[in-house]
Enzyme design. Structure first.
Site, short mmCIF file in Angstrom:
data_model
loop_
_atom_site.label_atom_id
_atom_site.label_comp_id
_atom_site.label_asym_id
_atom_site.label_seq_id
_atom_site.Cartn_x
_atom_site.Cartn_y
_atom_site.Cartn_z
N VAL A 91 0.84 -1.20 0.00
CA VAL A 91 0.00 0.00 0.00
C VAL A 91 0.88 1.25 0.00
O VAL A 91 1.83 1.36 0.78
CB VAL A 91 -0.92 0.01 1.24
N CYS A 92 0.55 2.18 -0.87
CA CYS A 92 1.26 3.46 -0.94
C CYS A 92 0.27 4.54 -0.54
O CYS A 92 -0.58 4.95 -1.32
CB CYS A 92 1.76 3.69 -2.36
#
Length: 169
Positions: A91-92
């Site tokens: 996840v960014c």
């Protein structure tokens, strides 16, 4: 290793609080191999989250020994098609970035990790991110381009990943 034992105590309390908190429906968490620094998460996305509603997404939060000074990493184990999730599932999102100035100038320091964040605020931010991606600097370039330029195809790909999430082990 005093810092890591303090982190372990804090994480144990935060996990217990999340497991007992009935105010956050659709989030289930537990430990991986009885390790307080590795959490297994199940996000059961409610139907009011337009695109990903009805999906069951398994993820993992990996906390560093320096927690809460440094953020955990979050990675989806269930494949998910989203502009802010790398192909490997990582996840960014701003609050998972270390508390420092962004050398690329995309984020304010105030948007990044701070020790006041906790696993609950991370997961609520990720659920919010699912319905409103940041396509300024996508982690998944193809998903970002479809989100911007071809919403019908984007929705088709997301519906497939939601269907597939129901069969994912």
């Amino acid at each position: 290793m005093a810092g890591s034992s303090a982190a372990a105590g804090l994480l144990a309390r935060q996990l217990k609080q999340m497991q007992n908190d009935k105010d956050i429906p659709g989030i289930s968490c537990g430990l991986v191999d009885n390790n307080v620094f590795e959490w297994e998460i199940m996000l059961m996305i409610s139907d009011d989250i337009k695109l990903y509603g009805g999906g069951f997404f398994k993820a993992r939060l990996s906390f560093p020994p320096e927690y809460p000074l440094l953020p955990p990493k979050m990675r989806f184990e269930t494949p998910i098609f989203h502009p802010n999730i790398y192909l490997n599932g990582e996840v960014c999102i701003s609050i998972l970035h270390p508390p420092e100035e962004d050398k690329y100038g995309y984020e304010q320091a105030s948007e990044r990790w701070s020790p006041v964040q906790n696993p609950e605020s991370i997961l609520l931010s990720v659920i919010s991110m699912l319905s409103s991606p940041n396509d300024e600097s996508p982690a998944n370039v193809e998903a970002g381009a479809l989100w911007r330029d071809n919403m019908a195809e984007f929705k088709k790909r997301v519906r497939k990943c939601v269907r597939d999430s129901l069969d994912f082990e």
